[in-house]
Enzyme design. Structure first.
Site, PDB file in Angstrom:
ATOM      1  N   HIS A 210      73.760  79.592  59.992  1.00 20.92           N
ATOM      2  CA  HIS A 210      72.970  80.124  58.889  1.00 20.92           C
ATOM      3  C   HIS A 210      72.148  81.348  59.259  1.00 20.92           C
ATOM      4  O   HIS A 210      71.438  81.893  58.426  1.00 20.92           O
ATOM      5  CB  HIS A 210      72.057  79.041  58.302  1.00 20.92           C
TER       6      HIS A 210
HETATM    7  C1  UD1 Z   1      64.731  79.049  57.050  1.00 17.16           C
HETATM    8  C2  UD1 Z   1      63.980  79.397  58.312  1.00 17.16           C
HETATM    9  C3  UD1 Z   1      64.859  79.097  59.535  1.00 17.16           C
HETATM   10  C4  UD1 Z   1      65.392  77.704  59.506  1.00 17.16           C
HETATM   11  C5  UD1 Z   1      66.122  77.479  58.205  1.00 17.16           C
HETATM   12  C6  UD1 Z   1      66.671  76.075  58.127  1.00 17.16           C
HETATM   13  C7  UD1 Z   1      62.437  81.288  58.124  1.00 17.16           C
HETATM   14  C8  UD1 Z   1      62.231  82.713  58.471  1.00 17.16           C
HETATM   15  N1  UD1 Z   1      63.662  80.812  58.372  1.00 17.16           N
HETATM   16  O1  UD1 Z   1      65.793  79.988  56.928  1.00 17.16           O
HETATM   17  O2  UD1 Z   1      64.069  79.262  60.696  1.00 17.16           O
HETATM   18  O3  UD1 Z   1      66.269  77.497  60.594  1.00 17.16           O
HETATM   19  O4  UD1 Z   1      65.193  77.712  57.134  1.00 17.16           O
HETATM   20  O5  UD1 Z   1      67.196  75.774  56.910  1.00 17.16           O
HETATM   21  O6  UD1 Z   1      61.521  80.643  57.661  1.00 17.16           O
HETATM   22  N2  UD1 Z   1      67.600  78.123  49.405  1.00 17.16           N
HETATM   23  C9  UD1 Z   1      68.081  77.170  48.545  1.00 17.16           C
HETATM   24  N3  UD1 Z   1      67.448  75.959  48.505  1.00 17.16           N
HETATM   25  C10 UD1 Z   1      66.377  75.683  49.270  1.00 17.16           C
HETATM   26  C11 UD1 Z   1      65.904  76.671  50.150  1.00 17.16           C
HETATM   27  C12 UD1 Z   1      66.532  77.882  50.209  1.00 17.16           C
HETATM   28  O7  UD1 Z   1      69.038  77.383  47.829  1.00 17.16           O
HETATM   29  O8  UD1 Z   1      65.832  74.570  49.179  1.00 17.16           O
HETATM   30  C13 UD1 Z   1      68.259  79.444  49.476  1.00 17.16           C
HETATM   31  C14 UD1 Z   1      67.280  80.556  49.168  1.00 17.16           C
HETATM   32  O9  UD1 Z   1      67.276  80.862  47.827  1.00 17.16           O
HETATM   33  C15 UD1 Z   1      67.778  81.697  50.016  1.00 17.16           C
HETATM   34  C16 UD1 Z   1      68.454  81.014  51.196  1.00 17.16           C
HETATM   35  O10 UD1 Z   1      68.657  79.655  50.823  1.00 17.16           O
HETATM   36  O11 UD1 Z   1      68.734  82.446  49.338  1.00 17.16           O
HETATM   37  C17 UD1 Z   1      67.633  81.145  52.443  1.00 17.16           C
HETATM   38  O12 UD1 Z   1      66.398  80.394  52.377  1.00 17.16           O
HETATM   39  P1  UD1 Z   1      65.087  80.843  53.188  1.00 17.16           P
HETATM   40  O13 UD1 Z   1      64.041  79.796  53.117  1.00 17.16           O
HETATM   41  O14 UD1 Z   1      64.717  82.208  52.795  1.00 17.16           O
HETATM   42  O15 UD1 Z   1      65.513  80.976  54.685  1.00 17.16           O
HETATM   43  P2  UD1 Z   1      66.571  80.148  55.540  1.00 17.16           P
HETATM   44  O16 UD1 Z   1      67.729  81.039  55.794  1.00 17.16           O
HETATM   45  O17 UD1 Z   1      66.815  78.807  54.935  1.00 17.16           O
END
Ligand code: UD1
Length: 368
Positions: A210
Site C-alpha cells: 500500500h
Molecule cells: C495510512 C498510514 C500508513 C499506514 C496505513 C495502514 C499515514 C501517513 N499513513 O496510510 O502509515 O500503514 O494507513 O492502512 O498516516 N481509505 C478508505 N477507507 C478508510 C481509510 C482510507 O477508503 O477507512 C482510503 C482513503 O480515502 C485514501 C486511501 O484509502 O484514498 C489512503 O488512506 P490514508 O489514510 O490517506 O492513508 P493510507 O495509505 O491508508
C-alpha cells in the site's frame, strides 16, 4: 486524577493502543488512579479498516471521534489539529499519548504541545532515513516535540540519543504490537474464504502492498505484481487489498493467475493467514515485526526499514523495489534456505504494563 488522551487514527494504531488500554484498565482494577479518554481521529473510518479492529481487540468505543475522513496529507493534518485543539481548549487533559507514525500521531502531538499538554510517544525513535515516506516525516516531527519516549529497540534508543534526547526521557519498554499479537495468538481464526480458495498451511503466500511508491503508479505496480506471479511458482498468493491499492489495481489488465484478491482482513483472520503462510511479501513495517515473532519468512519490497532488528535478528529481508530482485529471493525460499531468526529483547507481551508503570510514576504528582 490524571487524565490521559489516547490517540488512535489509522489501522496500524489500533493494535498498539489495545495493549496500552488493557494495561490501563488493569491498573484501574488494581486501584490505580490513571484515567483515559480514547480519541479516534477518524483518519481510517471503514469498518474493515477500523471498526472490525475495535470489536475483535476489545477496544472500547472511542469517547470522541474527530471524524476527519480522507484528504491530502496537509488536509488531514490540518483537520485533525483544528478539531483536537478545540477539544483540548474545551476539556484539557494531562497527557497526550500517541502511537506509531501515522498522520494522526503527528497532528495530535503538535496540537497538544502547543497548548503545553505534554506528549508521550509509543514507538518513538525509529527511523528509515527515507524522507519520501510521509511516516518518516511524522516520526521526526513527533519525536522533536515529545516529552516521554517509549521505545521498541536499542537502535531506537540510539537514534534518540544521537538527536540529543536526554537519557532520562527514554524508556525502553518493548513492542505493544507484539503484546496484542501474543494476547490474541490462541484466538486467530481462518477467514471465511480459507476452504473456498483451497488454502493449506505452508502452501500459499500473503501479499500486502500500500505504499504510494509501490502502488500509486500503474506501470511499476504491474511489474511488481508480474514478478510476484512469476516467482511464487503458481501456489496461491492471497492479497488483502488496501483501499489505496484498490484504486490502482482496478485499472491494471492481466493480473497474475495465482493472485487471489480479497478485502482487507480483520485482525484475527489476517494474522491467521500470516501465521500459516509459506512467506509474506509486503511493504508494511508493522507486519515485519509480527512475522519476526511468528517465525514466518518475510520479503520486504522497500529499500529501507525503520525496523532494522527484523532484518538483523528476525525473519525479514529487504528486497527493495526492483522487481528483478524478487525471484532470486523466492528461489532461496523454495530451496529451504531462509534464515530462522530470533525475537528481539522485550518483545515479550509485557510492554503495556511497563508503559503504564512509567506513566503512573510520572503522573503521580497529579493525584487528586
Ligand atoms: C495510512 C498510514 C500508513 C499506514 C496505513 C495502514 C499515514 C501517513 N499513513 O496510510 O502509515 O500503514 O494507513 O492502512 O498516516 N481509505 C478508505 N477507507 C478508510 C481509510 C482510507 O477508503 O477507512 C482510503 C482513503 O480515502 C485514501 C486511501 O484509502 O484514498 C489512503 O488512506 P490514508 O489514510 O490517506 O492513508 P493510507 O495509505 O491508508
Amino acid at each position: 486524577m490524571p487524565l490521559i488522551d489516547i490517540i488512535a487514527g489509522a489501522r496500524p494504531n489500533f493494535m498498539k493502543i489495545a495493549a496500552v488500554i488493557r494495561s490501563l484498565d488493569a491498573h484501574r482494577s488494581n486501584g490505580g488512579n490513571l484515567r483515559y479518554r480514547l480519541i479516534h481521529t477518524g483518519q481510517h473510518y471503514d469498518a474493515r479498516m477500523s471498526g472490525d479492529f475495535f470489536t475483535q481487540l476489545g477496544i472500547p468505543e472511542p469517547d470522541i471521534n474527530l471524524e476527519v475522513g480522507s484528504g491530502t496529507q496537509a488536509e488531514q493534518t490540518a483537520a485533525i489539529m483544528v478539531r483536537y485543539e478545540a477539544l483540548l481548549m474545551q476539556a484539557r487533559s494531562d497527557l497526550c499519548l500517541v502511537v506509531g507514525d501515522v498522520t494522526s500521531t503527528m497532528a495530535c502531538a503538535i496540537a497538544a504541545q502547543k497548548l503545553c499538554v505534554p506528549v508521550a510517544h509509543v514507538e518513538a525513535g525509529i527511523r528509515s532515513g527515507d524522507w519520501t515516506m510521509p511516516e518518516e516525516i511524522n516520526r521526526m516531527v513527533t519525536d522533536s516535540i515529545t516529552n516521554w519516549f517509549f521505545t521498541t529497540s536499542e537502535i531506537a534508543n540510539q537514534n534518540l540519543r544521537h538527536a540529543g534526547v536526554d537519557e532520562a526521557h527514554i524508556h525502553f519498554v518493548g513492542n505493544t504490537m507484539i503484546d496484542t499479537l501474543l494476547t490474541n495468538m490462541d484466538r486467530l481464526r481462518p477467514p471465511a474464504f480459507w476452504s473456498e480458495l483451497d488454502l493449506r498451511a505452508g502452501e500459499y503466500f500473503v501479499v500486502t502492498l500500500h505504499r504510494p511508491a509501490n502502488v500509486d503508479a500503474g506501470g511499476s505496480f504491474a511489474r511488481l505484481l508480474a514478478a510476484i506471479g512469476e516467482g511464487t511458482r503458481g501456489i496461491p498468493v492471497v492479497f488483502p487489498v488496501h483501499p489505496r491499492t484498490a484504486k490502482t489495481l482496478a485499472e491494471l489488465p492481466n493480473l497474475p493467475a495465482n493472485l487471489r484478491l480479497v478485502d482487507p482482513q480483520p485482525y484475527l483472520e489476517f494474522n491467521y493467514l500470516v501465521k500459516h503462510a509459506k512467506a509474506v511479501i509486503t511493504d508494511s513495517g508493522g507486519i515485519t515485526e509480527e512475522t519476526t515473532v511468528m517465525g514466518v519468512p518475510c520479503l520486504t519490497l522497500r529499500d529501507s526499514t525503520e525496523r532494522p532488528e527484523t532484518v538483523s535478528m528476525g525473519t525479514n529481508e529487504l528486497i527493495g523495489t526492483d522487481p528483478a530482485k524478487l525471484k532470486p529471493a523466492l528461489d532461496r525460499l523454495f530451496a529451504g534456505q531462509w534464515k530462522q531468526g530470533g525475537i528481539p529483547e522485550k518483545w515479550d507481551g509485557k510492554t503495556g504494563e511497563r508503559i503504564v508503570e512509567v506513566l503512573a510514576n510520572k503522573l503521580a504528582s497529579k493525584l487528586a
